[in-house]
Design a protein around this motif. Structure first.
Motif, PDB file in Angstrom:
ATOM      1  N   SER A  16     -22.830 -39.912  42.872  1.00 13.51           N
ATOM      2  CA  SER A  16     -22.025 -39.906  41.661  1.00 13.51           C
ATOM      3  C   SER A  16     -20.635 -40.413  42.037  1.00 13.51           C
ATOM      4  O   SER A  16     -20.055 -39.982  43.031  1.00 13.51           O
ATOM      5  CB  SER A  16     -21.929 -38.490  41.078  1.00 13.51           C
ATOM      6  OG  SER A  16     -20.989 -38.469  40.028  1.00 13.51           O
ATOM      7  N   HIS A  17     -20.102 -41.292  41.205  1.00 14.90           N
ATOM      8  CA  HIS A  17     -18.808 -41.908  41.487  1.00 14.90           C
ATOM      9  C   HIS A  17     -17.654 -41.231  40.756  1.00 14.90           C
ATOM     10  O   HIS A  17     -16.550 -41.759  40.752  1.00 14.90           O
ATOM     11  CB  HIS A  17     -18.863 -43.403  41.167  1.00 14.90           C
ATOM     12  CG  HIS A  17     -19.821 -44.132  42.046  1.00 14.90           C
ATOM     13  ND1 HIS A  17     -19.451 -44.695  43.248  1.00 14.90           N
ATOM     14  CD2 HIS A  17     -21.151 -44.351  41.927  1.00 14.90           C
ATOM     15  CE1 HIS A  17     -20.511 -45.242  43.824  1.00 14.90           C
ATOM     16  NE2 HIS A  17     -21.552 -45.052  43.044  1.00 14.90           N
ATOM     17  N   GLY A  18     -17.910 -40.077  40.153  1.00 12.40           N
ATOM     18  CA  GLY A  18     -16.838 -39.350  39.483  1.00 12.40           C
ATOM     19  C   GLY A  18     -17.376 -38.245  38.602  1.00 12.40           C
ATOM     20  O   GLY A  18     -18.588 -38.125  38.373  1.00 12.40           O
ATOM     21  N   VAL A  19     -16.464 -37.443  38.085  1.00  9.79           N
ATOM     22  CA  VAL A  19     -16.829 -36.282  37.270  1.00  9.79           C
ATOM     23  C   VAL A  19     -17.630 -36.691  36.041  1.00  9.79           C
ATOM     24  O   VAL A  19     -18.624 -36.045  35.695  1.00  9.79           O
ATOM     25  CB  VAL A  19     -15.559 -35.497  36.860  1.00  9.79           C
ATOM     26  CG1 VAL A  19     -15.877 -34.395  35.872  1.00  9.79           C
ATOM     27  CG2 VAL A  19     -14.875 -34.917  38.092  1.00  9.79           C
ATOM     28  N   GLY A  48     -19.031 -30.325  42.148  1.00 13.69           N
ATOM     29  CA  GLY A  48     -19.597 -30.875  40.916  1.00 13.69           C
ATOM     30  C   GLY A  48     -20.602 -29.995  40.202  1.00 13.69           C
ATOM     31  O   GLY A  48     -21.163 -30.406  39.184  1.00 13.69           O
ATOM     32  N   LYS A  49     -20.839 -28.787  40.686  1.00 11.86           N
ATOM     33  CA  LYS A  49     -21.865 -27.924  40.088  1.00 11.86           C
ATOM     34  C   LYS A  49     -21.568 -27.599  38.619  1.00 11.86           C
ATOM     35  O   LYS A  49     -22.448 -27.730  37.764  1.00 11.86           O
ATOM     36  CB  LYS A  49     -22.016 -26.629  40.894  1.00 11.86           C
ATOM     37  CG  LYS A  49     -22.462 -26.852  42.330  1.00 11.86           C
ATOM     38  CD  LYS A  49     -22.620 -25.559  43.101  1.00 11.86           C
ATOM     39  CE  LYS A  49     -21.393 -24.717  43.194  1.00 11.86           C
ATOM     40  NZ  LYS A  49     -20.292 -25.287  43.988  1.00 11.86           N
ATOM     41  N   THR A  50     -20.348 -27.213  38.324  1.00 10.28           N
ATOM     42  CA  THR A  50     -20.010 -26.860  36.942  1.00 10.28           C
ATOM     43  C   THR A  50     -19.962 -28.105  36.056  1.00 10.28           C
ATOM     44  O   THR A  50     -20.411 -28.059  34.902  1.00 10.28           O
ATOM     45  CB  THR A  50     -18.693 -26.070  36.888  1.00 10.28           C
ATOM     46  OG1 THR A  50     -18.876 -24.850  37.626  1.00 10.28           O
ATOM     47  CG2 THR A  50     -18.306 -25.729  35.460  1.00 10.28           C
ATOM     48  N   LEU A 145     -25.783 -36.019  45.150  1.00  9.90           N
ATOM     49  CA  LEU A 145     -26.623 -35.031  44.484  1.00  9.90           C
ATOM     50  C   LEU A 145     -28.027 -35.270  45.014  1.00  9.90           C
ATOM     51  O   LEU A 145     -28.583 -36.361  44.835  1.00  9.90           O
ATOM     52  CB  LEU A 145     -26.599 -35.200  42.970  1.00  9.90           C
ATOM     53  CG  LEU A 145     -25.349 -34.772  42.218  1.00  9.90           C
ATOM     54  CD1 LEU A 145     -24.183 -35.712  42.466  1.00  9.90           C
ATOM     55  CD2 LEU A 145     -25.641 -34.682  40.736  1.00  9.90           C
ATOM     56  N   ARG A 146     -28.571 -34.280  45.690  1.00  8.79           N
ATOM     57  CA  ARG A 146     -29.905 -34.401  46.268  1.00  8.79           C
ATOM     58  C   ARG A 146     -30.814 -33.410  45.551  1.00  8.79           C
ATOM     59  O   ARG A 146     -30.506 -32.229  45.487  1.00  8.79           O
ATOM     60  CB  ARG A 146     -29.855 -34.127  47.766  1.00  8.79           C
ATOM     61  CG  ARG A 146     -28.858 -35.063  48.466  1.00  8.79           C
ATOM     62  CD  ARG A 146     -28.803 -34.815  49.934  1.00  8.79           C
ATOM     63  NE  ARG A 146     -29.891 -35.602  50.515  1.00  8.79           N
ATOM     64  CZ  ARG A 146     -30.338 -35.444  51.750  1.00  8.79           C
ATOM     65  NH1 ARG A 146     -29.826 -34.526  52.533  1.00  8.79           N
ATOM     66  NH2 ARG A 146     -31.306 -36.202  52.202  1.00  8.79           N
TER      67      ARG A 146
END
Length: 168
Positions: A16-19, A48-50, A145-146
């Motif tokens: 992922s390249h950003g929020v 990045g979980k939330t 993200l795996r």
């Protein structure tokens, strides 16, 4: 820890390249989630979980503007979409004894979708089938993200998620 995630490589590996991209990925997954689905999120603070959970809420049709980390409340429930979303954060719990008093069984396999951050302490209560997502920093804006899918429902879900998100 979690069955097989260290022994076998992930079923899907994403950068992922950003929020906003992390939220979009969550939304693609949220479109595919259904009642009784379980998503486990593992990763450091700020990985990045939330944000991913905000995307899941959006994909479920829940107003994601109000989705935040339930670190101090432990459980936030969101309604108003096609499925209820239970967002659980076990970071503050110390050991299985505290998890046992949470009432986790009310959420696992119950109505709605359940997302658990910091699920390590809940391993004894987890069903055999779930989707595991590990988040890791690459740099200030990029994250990996795996995804590991356990069970045929989650293998199928991940396949459809990949098709929707990437057209493959």
């Amino acid at each position: 820890m979690f069955k097989g995630d260290a022994a076998a490589g992930p079923d899907l590996d994403v950068v992922s390249h950003g929020v906003e991209q992390t939220r979009r990925l969550g939304a693609h997954l949220g479109h595919r989630l259904q009642a009784s689905d379980l998503v486990l999120l593992v990763g450091d603070f700020g990985s990045g979980k939330t944000s991913f959970t905000q995307g899941i809420a959006q994909g479920l049709g829940v107003d994601s503007r109000y989705v935040n980390s339930p670190t101090f409340t432990l459980v936030n429930e969101y309604t108003g979409g096609r499925e209820r979303l239970a967002h659980i954060d076990l970071y503050r719990l110390e050991g299985e004894e505290q998890v046992a008093t949470l009432g986790l069984e009310d959420y696992l396999g119950g109505p709605g979708v359940t997302v658990i951050e910091w699920p390590e302490a809940a391993v004894p209560w987890l069903p055999p089938d779930y989707l595991l997502v590990r988040f890791a920093y690459l740099n200030e804006t990029k994250r990996t993200l795996r995804f590991w899918a356990y069970g045929s429902r989650y293998s199928d879900l991940l396949h459809k998620f990949t098709q929707e998100a990437y057209g493959v």
